[in-house]
Design an enzyme around this catalytic site. Structure first.
Site, PDB file in Angstrom:
ATOM      1  N   CYS A 122       0.807  -1.221   0.000  1.00  0.00           N
ATOM      2  CA  CYS A 122       0.000   0.000   0.000  1.00  0.00           C
ATOM      3  C   CYS A 122       0.840   1.270   0.000  1.00  0.00           C
ATOM      4  O   CYS A 122       0.322   2.351  -0.281  1.00  0.00           O
ATOM      5  CB  CYS A 122      -0.953  -0.005   1.191  1.00  0.00           C
ATOM      6  SG  CYS A 122      -2.058  -1.442   1.234  1.00  0.00           S
ATOM      7  N   HIS A 254      -3.181   7.083   2.325  1.00  0.00           N
ATOM      8  CA  HIS A 254      -3.627   5.805   1.781  1.00  0.00           C
ATOM      9  C   HIS A 254      -5.039   5.545   2.263  1.00  0.00           C
ATOM     10  O   HIS A 254      -5.339   5.672   3.450  1.00  0.00           O
ATOM     11  CB  HIS A 254      -2.676   4.694   2.242  1.00  0.00           C
ATOM     12  CG  HIS A 254      -3.199   3.315   2.004  1.00  0.00           C
ATOM     13  ND1 HIS A 254      -3.722   2.918   0.791  1.00  0.00           N
ATOM     14  CD2 HIS A 254      -3.292   2.241   2.833  1.00  0.00           C
ATOM     15  CE1 HIS A 254      -4.115   1.657   0.880  1.00  0.00           C
ATOM     16  NE2 HIS A 254      -3.868   1.236   2.102  1.00  0.00           N
ATOM     17  N   ASN A 284     -10.216  -0.220  -0.067  1.00  0.00           N
ATOM     18  CA  ASN A 284      -8.756  -0.159  -0.016  1.00  0.00           C
ATOM     19  C   ASN A 284      -8.212  -0.746  -1.317  1.00  0.00           C
ATOM     20  O   ASN A 284      -8.289  -1.953  -1.544  1.00  0.00           O
ATOM     21  CB  ASN A 284      -8.251  -0.953   1.189  1.00  0.00           C
ATOM     22  CG  ASN A 284      -6.741  -0.911   1.341  1.00  0.00           C
ATOM     23  OD1 ASN A 284      -6.012  -0.533   0.430  1.00  0.00           O
ATOM     24  ND2 ASN A 284      -6.257  -1.328   2.505  1.00  0.00           N
TER      25      ASN A 284
END
Length: 327
Positions: A122, A254, A284
């Protein structure tokens, strides 16, 4: 003359299939797994996500996002002399060629520029952006395409409601070019391999693939690490740039969990209105989440030229980093 890099184009792509929490809950209920829209939203802030079609690969998503970024930058594919793709779900798992090379081929680039993948989960886009900046500042490359692209739906265990409801697929891209004025102002990258087991896909390759080929996440441990490092790395990056928290116009963290994101904004003294939020509609999307959010805010007019944008992420490895950019 000092050379800098600057973001001159952004782009994004989301697969056509949009899955709401209720739709996902109904699908899981058919397998005897209980969850609900309220359960998912209250823990993550996620209301929907997009899943790639069976024949869509990360490179396909990346190319569509890249074409948008190239159009905004008013460039042709062959103007790009370096491609960096950040992805944890490459077209070829544990093998080759790199997804970056496939993107190069699908874009029709024939100038023999470099192409490479970056793997920091990520945090991948932040790692890739910082790497691209270094190449441009050094005069090694001129125009760099940086892409975050993921098809995380392929590595989800749909019998584990704690993870399968959190992730989605998508791609975001930026084109960086040389500038006489500062564009990417500062960055900071970190990793701590001692925590590699809290977010991973625990299959190994030693002549043959072995182990579980699904994402594993220790949610509480990841939450604790994320909360700890995001504020620190943002302040570290500000210090490198000689700037203060109140000089941040936009925070793009993020997009993993709204509670983590809100907590980070609060610690940085930023109102929620200064944070770009797409996690509610995208879920996500790992390395794609920051460039997806960046492109959304650029195209709807929130982000304007001359504004300062703090982009930061955390990911498996355990990795984390931040980039401060003047758009």
């Amino acid at each position: 003359m000092t050379l800098y890099s600057k973001i001159i184009g952004t782009g994004s792509y989301l697969p056509a299939k949009r899955v709401t929490n209720q739709e996902l809950a109904d699908q899981l209920a058919a397998k005897g797994i209980e969850t609900s829209d309220e359960w998912i939203t209250s823990r993550s802030g996620i209301s929907a996500r997009h899943f790639a079609a069976p024949d869509e690969k990360s490179s396909d998503l990346a190319v569509k996002a890249a074409r948008q970024a190239l159009d905004m930058a008013d460039m042709q594919p062959n103007d790009i002399d370096l491609i960096i793709v950040a992805s944890s779900t490459p077209d070829f798992f544990g093998s080759f060629p790199s997804t970056a090379c496939i993107v190069q081929q699908k874009l029709g680039i024939t100038n023999h520029g470099a192409a490479v993948d970056v793997q920091a989960v990520c945090s991948g886009f932040v790692y890739a952006l910082s790497t691209a900046d270094a190449f441009i500042r050094a005069g090694v490359h001129k125009n760099v395409l940086v892409v975050g692209a993921e098809v995380f739906s392929r590595i989800l265990d749909f019998s584990d409601r704690t993870t399968c409801v959190l992730f989605g697929d998508g791609a975001g891209a930026v084109v960086l070019g040389p500038s006489q004025e500062p564009g990417l102002l500062a960055s900071a990258l970190h990793a701590d391999g001692r925590h590699s087991d809290i977010l991973c896909m625990p299959n190994t390759f030693a002549g043959a693939t072995a182990g579980e080929a699904y994402l594993y996440m220790d949610g509480p441990a990841v939450f604790k690490m994320a909360v700890s490092v995001l504020e620190k790395v943002a302040n570290e990056t500000l210090k490198k740039a000689g700037m203060q928290q109140d000089q941040i116009d936009w925070l793009i963290p993020h997009q993993a969990n709204l509670r983590i994101m809100s907590g980070t904004a609060k610690k940085l003294g930023l109102p929620m209105e200064k944070m770009v939020v797409t996690v509610d509609q995208h879920g996500n999307t790992s390395a794609a989440s920051i460039p997806l959010a960046l492109d959304a805010a650029v195209r709807d007019g929130r982000i304007q030229r001359g504004q300062n944008i703090m982009m930061e992420g955390v990911g498996g490895g355990f990795t984390w980093g931040a980039v401060l950019a003047r758009f």
